[in-house]
Write an enzyme that holds these catalytic residues in place. Structure first.
Site, PDB file in Angstrom:
ATOM      1  N   CYS A  63     -75.316  57.322 116.680  1.00 22.10           N
ATOM      2  CA  CYS A  63     -74.370  56.425 116.110  1.00 22.10           C
ATOM      3  C   CYS A  63     -74.429  56.632 114.723  1.00 22.10           C
ATOM      4  CB  CYS A  63     -74.067  55.086 116.731  1.00 22.10           C
ATOM      5  SG  CYS A  63     -75.425  54.175 115.920  1.00 22.10           S
ATOM      6  N   TYR A  83     -83.986  42.484 121.239  1.00 17.23           N
ATOM      7  CA  TYR A  83     -83.779  42.689 119.798  1.00 17.23           C
ATOM      8  C   TYR A  83     -83.213  41.836 118.897  1.00 17.23           C
ATOM      9  CZ  TYR A  83     -79.059  44.684 119.508  1.00 17.23           C
ATOM     10  OH  TYR A  83     -77.856  44.748 119.640  1.00 17.23           O
ATOM     11  N   VAL A 118     -91.695  61.301  99.672  1.00 15.91           N
ATOM     12  CA  VAL A 118     -92.417  61.455 100.991  1.00 15.91           C
ATOM     13  C   VAL A 118     -91.932  62.686 101.674  1.00 15.91           C
ATOM     14  CG1 VAL A 118     -92.388  60.295 103.249  1.00 15.91           C
ATOM     15  CG2 VAL A 118     -92.105  58.975 101.123  1.00 15.91           C
ATOM     16  N   THR A 120     -90.416  64.684 103.869  1.00 14.33           N
ATOM     17  CA  THR A 120     -89.403  64.920 104.962  1.00 14.33           C
ATOM     18  C   THR A 120     -88.329  65.696 104.803  1.00 14.33           C
ATOM     19  OG1 THR A 120     -87.846  63.012 103.952  1.00 14.33           O
ATOM     20  CG2 THR A 120     -89.847  62.077 104.841  1.00 14.33           C
TER      21      THR A 120
HETATM   22  N1  NAI Z   1     -88.168  61.333 101.355  1.00  8.54           N
HETATM   23  C1  NAI Z   1     -88.494  60.771 100.183  1.00  8.54           C
HETATM   24  O1  NAI Z   1     -88.972  61.212  99.269  1.00  8.54           O
HETATM   25  C2  NAI Z   1     -87.857  59.536  99.999  1.00  8.54           C
HETATM   26  C3  NAI Z   1     -86.574  58.908 100.818  1.00  8.54           C
HETATM   27  N2  NAI Z   1     -86.379  57.662 100.545  1.00  8.54           N
HETATM   28  C4  NAI Z   1     -85.040  57.152 101.308  1.00  8.54           C
HETATM   29  O2  NAI Z   1     -85.575  56.715 102.615  1.00  8.54           O
HETATM   30  C5  NAI Z   1     -84.407  56.953 103.550  1.00  8.54           C
HETATM   31  C6  NAI Z   1     -85.077  57.810 104.773  1.00  8.54           C
HETATM   32  O3  NAI Z   1     -85.524  59.140 103.913  1.00  8.54           O
HETATM   33  P1  NAI Z   1     -85.871  60.311 104.859  1.00  8.54           P
HETATM   34  O4  NAI Z   1     -86.559  60.214 106.105  1.00  8.54           O
HETATM   35  O5  NAI Z   1     -86.594  61.164 103.802  1.00  8.54           O
HETATM   36  O6  NAI Z   1     -84.441  60.991 105.005  1.00  8.54           O
HETATM   37  P2  NAI Z   1     -84.059  62.329 106.111  1.00  8.54           P
HETATM   38  O7  NAI Z   1     -82.828  62.794 105.705  1.00  8.54           O
HETATM   39  O8  NAI Z   1     -85.357  62.973 106.356  1.00  8.54           O
HETATM   40  O9  NAI Z   1     -83.993  61.456 107.422  1.00  8.54           O
HETATM   41  C7  NAI Z   1     -82.852  60.302 107.405  1.00  8.54           C
HETATM   42  C8  NAI Z   1     -82.322  60.081 108.882  1.00  8.54           C
HETATM   43  O10 NAI Z   1     -81.336  59.045 108.590  1.00  8.54           O
HETATM   44  C9  NAI Z   1     -80.202  59.578 109.679  1.00  8.54           C
HETATM   45  N3  NAI Z   1     -79.032  58.835 108.990  1.00  8.54           N
HETATM   46  C10 NAI Z   1     -78.286  59.141 107.736  1.00  8.54           C
HETATM   47  N4  NAI Z   1     -77.426  58.318 107.644  1.00  8.54           N
HETATM   48  C11 NAI Z   1     -77.354  57.878 109.016  1.00  8.54           C
HETATM   49  C12 NAI Z   1     -76.073  57.047 109.295  1.00  8.54           C
HETATM   50  N5  NAI Z   1     -75.050  56.553 108.432  1.00  8.54           N
HETATM   51  N6  NAI Z   1     -76.040  56.710 110.572  1.00  8.54           N
HETATM   52  C13 NAI Z   1     -77.108  56.947 111.429  1.00  8.54           C
HETATM   53  N7  NAI Z   1     -78.322  57.868 110.990  1.00  8.54           N
HETATM   54  C14 NAI Z   1     -78.110  58.203 109.509  1.00  8.54           C
HETATM   55  C15 NAI Z   1     -80.248  61.226 109.436  1.00  8.54           C
HETATM   56  O11 NAI Z   1     -79.384  61.897 110.367  1.00  8.54           O
HETATM   57  C16 NAI Z   1     -81.635  61.503 109.395  1.00  8.54           C
HETATM   58  O12 NAI Z   1     -82.186  61.684 111.004  1.00  8.54           O
HETATM   59  C17 NAI Z   1     -83.301  57.418 102.716  1.00  8.54           C
HETATM   60  O13 NAI Z   1     -82.567  56.485 102.484  1.00  8.54           O
HETATM   61  C18 NAI Z   1     -83.930  58.141 101.665  1.00  8.54           C
HETATM   62  O14 NAI Z   1     -83.105  58.283 100.394  1.00  8.54           O
HETATM   63  C19 NAI Z   1     -86.729  56.728  99.597  1.00  8.54           C
HETATM   64  C20 NAI Z   1     -87.788  57.132  98.820  1.00  8.54           C
HETATM   65  C21 NAI Z   1     -88.285  58.317  99.065  1.00  8.54           C
END
Ligand code: NAI
Ligand SMILES: CCCCC/C=C\C=C\C(=O)C/C=C\C/C=C\CCCC(=O)O
Length: 198
Positions: A63, A83, A118, A120
């Site tokens: 979703c 939950y 991070v 990812t």
């Molecule tokens: N990777 C990094 O260096 C950093 C990341 N962040 C933040 O942390 C959060 C997670 O980052 P990552 O794990 O690196 O990103 P990622 O892109 O690897 O994973 C994000 C996940 O969230 C899902 N997603 C995004 N929008 C969605 C929505 N509206 N509904 C449902 N699922 C959704 C995506 O499909 C993906 O599986 C992001 O907000 C990012 O901006 C913050 C600081 C550092």
């Protein structure tokens, strides 16, 4: 709060930081619902986790969590009663999020984690103009910053999450996680909510 036997809901749980959260929570004995809009990544994650943990301990729900309509009634019955349980009983998901703003009254704690870089999949988007949009021109600076500050493993961020969950005194905190200083808390002179741990 110990997470063993509890049910957790992780948004964006299919990959990256969210996926590391799921892994850490399962490692601590929780059941986890992964919510993610990416069906392929979600199913892959669920399959990989099922090889490590009992299959009934995870559920993947595809979703878009920004779409209120998609959130309505999406939790399976086996997960639903737990939950959203609060001191006041079972409430709806979106309502429980809204109530977080009133945390002291409803037994909900609200903390934030601010990580540095991070490792990812999102970091791969830096080289893609269609993902970066107006920020594409900064890609070299971002890469320089990553080299300068370092890039952490997602499991480090998951460790921070577990700390926040297990320490019931943490509320209204800003947890910073950097390669140089690890897990630490941002100190503010004044915050809108009192905090018992600084
Ligand atoms: N990777 C990094 O260096 C950093 C990341 N962040 C933040 O942390 C959060 C997670 O980052 P990552 O794990 O690196 O990103 P990622 O892109 O690897 O994973 C994000 C996940 O969230 C899902 N997603 C995004 N929008 C969605 C929505 N509206 N509904 C449902 N699922 C959704 C995506 O499909 C993906 O599986 C992001 O907000 C990012 O901006 C913050 C600081 C550092
Ligand atoms: C840029 C496109 C992807 C967007 C999201 C991905 C990554 C986000 C990263 C951050 O938000 C982190 C940015 C800045 C902080 C960097 C380093 C801080 C370290 C400080 C220190 O070590 O003292």
């Amino acid at each position: 709060m110990h997470v063993n036997g509890k049910v957790a809901l992780v948004t964006g749980g299919a990959q990256g930081i969210g996926r590391a959260f799921v892994q850490a929570l399962l490692g601590k004995g929780a059941k986890v619902a992964l919510l993610d809009r990416n069906s392929e990544a979600g199913q892959e994650s669920k399959a990989a986790l099922d090889e490590q943990f009992e299959a009934q301990r995870t559920v993947f729900i595809q979703c878009d969590v920004t779409d209120e309509e998609q959130l309505k009634g999406l939790m399976p019955a086996a997960f639903q009663p737990v939950y959203c349980a609060t001191k006041h009983g079972v409430i709806g998901f979106t309502r429980s999020i809204a109530l977080a703003a009133n945390m002291d009254n409803y037994g909900v704690r609200l903390n934030t984690i601010c990580p540095g870089f991070v490792n990812t999949p999102i970091l791969q988007s830096i080289d893609k103009e269609e993902n970066m949009g107006q920020y594409y021109s900064y890609k070299d600076e971002i890469k320089n910053m990553m080299q300068f500050y370092g890039v952490m493993d997602p499991s480090t961020i998951a460790e921070g999450l577990i700390t926040i969950i297990e320490d019931d005194t943490l509320n209204g905190e800003v947890m910073k996680i950097t390669a140089s200083q690890g897990i630490h808390f941002q100190q503010y002179g004044q915050t809108p909510f009192p905090s018992s741990k600084r």
